[in-house]
Write a protein that holds these residues in place. Structure first.
Motif, mmCIF file in Angstrom:
data_model
loop_
_atom_site.group_PDB
_atom_site.id
_atom_site.type_symbol
_atom_site.label_atom_id
_atom_site.label_comp_id
_atom_site.label_asym_id
_atom_site.label_seq_id
_atom_site.Cartn_x
_atom_site.Cartn_y
_atom_site.Cartn_z
ATOM 1 N N GLY A 222 7.163 -4.375 5.440
ATOM 2 C CA GLY A 222 7.296 -5.679 4.788
ATOM 3 C C GLY A 222 8.254 -5.569 3.617
ATOM 4 O O GLY A 222 9.235 -6.305 3.514
ATOM 5 N N ASP A 223 7.978 -4.607 2.764
ATOM 6 C CA ASP A 223 8.786 -4.386 1.557
ATOM 7 C C ASP A 223 10.253 -4.099 1.908
ATOM 8 O O ASP A 223 11.170 -4.646 1.303
ATOM 9 C CB ASP A 223 8.172 -3.187 0.812
ATOM 10 N N GLY B 108 0.004 -4.688 5.023
ATOM 11 C CA GLY B 108 -1.346 -4.194 4.769
ATOM 12 C C GLY B 108 -1.921 -4.740 3.467
ATOM 13 O O GLY B 108 -3.009 -5.313 3.443
ATOM 14 N N MET B 109 -1.172 -4.593 2.389
ATOM 15 C CA MET B 109 -1.707 -4.937 1.066
ATOM 16 C C MET B 109 -2.153 -6.398 0.969
ATOM 17 O O MET B 109 -3.135 -6.713 0.313
ATOM 18 C CB MET B 109 -0.684 -4.613 -0.016
ATOM 19 N N CYS C 286 0.863 -1.207 0.000
ATOM 20 C CA CYS C 286 0.000 0.000 0.000
ATOM 21 C C CYS C 286 0.887 1.241 0.000
ATOM 22 O O CYS C 286 0.687 2.181 -0.783
ATOM 23 C CB CYS C 286 -0.893 0.006 1.230
ATOM 24 N N SER C 287 1.889 1.266 0.882
ATOM 25 C CA SER C 287 2.793 2.414 0.995
ATOM 26 C C SER C 287 3.563 2.658 -0.302
ATOM 27 O O SER C 287 3.868 3.801 -0.649
ATOM 28 C CB SER C 287 3.767 2.170 2.138
ATOM 29 N N ASN D 153 3.860 0.182 9.583
ATOM 30 C CA ASN D 153 2.589 -0.059 10.283
ATOM 31 C C ASN D 153 2.593 -1.428 10.970
ATOM 32 O O ASN D 153 1.548 -1.929 11.374
ATOM 33 C CB ASN D 153 1.392 0.076 9.322
HETATM 34 C C1 LIG Z 1 8.135 -11.241 -4.746
HETATM 35 C C2 LIG Z 1 6.831 -10.929 -4.088
HETATM 36 N N1 LIG Z 1 6.500 -11.561 -2.945
HETATM 37 C C3 LIG Z 1 5.351 -11.269 -2.314
HETATM 38 C C4 LIG Z 1 4.498 -10.355 -2.852
HETATM 39 C C5 LIG Z 1 3.195 -10.071 -2.166
HETATM 40 N N2 LIG Z 1 3.182 -8.818 -1.443
HETATM 41 C C6 LIG Z 1 2.745 -7.700 -2.027
HETATM 42 S S1 LIG Z 1 2.749 -6.378 -0.983
HETATM 43 C C7 LIG Z 1 3.337 -7.336 0.272
HETATM 44 C C8 LIG Z 1 3.557 -6.808 1.643
HETATM 45 C C9 LIG Z 1 3.528 -5.331 1.747
HETATM 46 O O1 LIG Z 1 3.699 -4.975 3.075
HETATM 47 P P1 LIG Z 1 4.367 -3.611 3.477
HETATM 48 O O2 LIG Z 1 5.619 -3.395 2.746
HETATM 49 O O3 LIG Z 1 4.467 -3.612 4.968
HETATM 50 O O4 LIG Z 1 3.375 -2.511 2.933
HETATM 51 P P2 LIG Z 1 1.927 -2.032 3.358
HETATM 52 O O5 LIG Z 1 1.011 -2.715 2.390
HETATM 53 O O6 LIG Z 1 1.677 -2.421 4.784
HETATM 54 O O7 LIG Z 1 2.014 -0.567 3.173
HETATM 55 C C10 LIG Z 1 3.534 -8.659 -0.134
HETATM 56 C C11 LIG Z 1 4.030 -9.742 0.726
HETATM 57 C C12 LIG Z 1 4.872 -9.697 -4.052
HETATM 58 N N3 LIG Z 1 4.104 -8.770 -4.611
HETATM 59 N N4 LIG Z 1 6.018 -10.004 -4.647
#
Ligand SMILES: Cc1ncc(C[n+]2csc(CCOP(=O)(O)OP(=O)(O)O)c2C)c(N)n1
Ligand code: SF4
Length: 277
Positions: free
Chosen positions: A100-101, A131-132, A57-58, A127
């Motif tokens: 996460g990213d 989230g996504m 999401c971020s 966070n």
């Molecule tokens: C190589 C790969 N692994 C897993 C995913 C699935 N994926 C997409 S977004 C995400 C997590 C995002 O979390 P974060 O960075 O904390 O961002 P937020 O959505 O909380 O802002 C994951 C695991 C992906 N897109 N590509």
């Protein structure tokens, strides 16, 4: 006669026409506002700025700005941004990420970006959850956070982003809170001005999967101490940090990576001659 000066831009000039798809109340709206405000304060123009991100999401931030943008691959924003800055040192390069990213799949790149000290500003919207992808625990999730996807919690110790950034060589380290967009804008503007790799961790609540994070508003407080340029002193401060002190922790004095040491000193033909049998 001198050419007329370009009119000063406002934060609005850095916001694109795309309407963010974040949930109502998501902290990332304020981070977007803080970024656009910082860019206007710095007197930059969208064509001189690039915003690079991974996935989450971020990581949607680049599309919501009028700057150059690159919405890349999960966890790979920093290598893309490093290459961009190396090729176009004239651009101001911001990198947007999530916990996460940036700390999980992209964790190794985080360490080496701090170590390389290329002149980038890395903004992580933390966070404490993915989230996504609907609420999995992330590296910064509390070990006892119980959810449908991790009943009883993971039991795993959290990752400490500021400690890791300091130990790995980041040259500017700060923490902001999305509920204070003006404060975040000031941290980001200072991070851009500071040479080398600048890391700004922003507590940005995920109101959908972590609604209790609305209480962060009561938990955050301005850091009681001034920033330091001494890594040992910054490390001692982090020993008693509970994750809610807001402000600049560390302003290092390492020169940004310039590439000078990596310039070729030998012609290829000489190298070939040296290796010939
Ligand atoms: C190589 C790969 N692994 C897993 C995913 C699935 N994926 C997409 S977004 C995400 C997590 C995002 O979390 P974060 O960075 O904390 O961002 P937020 O959505 O909380 O802002 C994951 C695991 C992906 N897109 N590509
Ligand atoms: S899921 Fe969480 S992080 Fe994603 S937009 Fe909604 S509130 Fe924001």
């Amino acid at each position: 006669m001198n050419a007329p000066l370009a009119p000063a831009l406002t934060a609005k000039d850095f916001k694109s026409d795309y309407k963010p798809v974040w949930c109502p109340g998501c902290g990332d709206y304020s981070v977007l506002s803080a970024i656009t405000k910082a860019l206007a304060t710095l007197g930059l123009r969208p064509e001189n700025v690039a915003v690079v991100s991974g996935i989450g999401c971020s990581s949607r931030i680049p599309a919501y700005t009028t700057c150059y943008g690159f919405h890349g691959v999960h966890g790979r924003a920093l290598p893309a941004a490093t290459g961009l800055k190396a090729a176009r040192p004239d651009l101001t390069v911001l990198v947007a990420s999530g916990d996460g990213d940036g700390y999980s799949i992209g964790g190794n790149h985080f360490l080496h970006a701090c170590r390389r000290n290329v002149d980038l500003t890395y903004i992580v919207m933390d966070n404490h959850v993915y989230g996504m992808t609907k609420g999995q625990p992330s590296p910064t999730t509390e070990p006892d956070w119980s959810s449908k996807l991790a009943p009883g919690g993971t039991g795993l110790r959290e990752f400490h982003p500021l400690v890791i950034a300091l130990a790995s060589g980041a040259n500017y380290i700060a923490r902001g809170f999305s509920g204070d967009p003006n404060g975040c804008a000031a941290l980001i503007a200072e991070a851009v001005r500071h040479p080398g790799f600048s890391f700004v961790e922003i507590l940005s609540p995920c109101v959908t999967f972590r609604p209790e994070q609305r209480e962060w508003k009561q938990a955050v407080r301005p850091s009681p101490v001034e920033p330091t340029e001494d890594p040992a002193r910054a490390a001692r401060r982090l020993m008693t940090d509970d994750g809610f002190n807001i402000g600049v922790l560390f302003k290092g004095i390492r020169p940004a990576f310039s590439g000078a040491a990596a310039q070729a000193t030998h012609a290829v033909a000489d190298l070939e001659a040296g290796f010939s049998l």
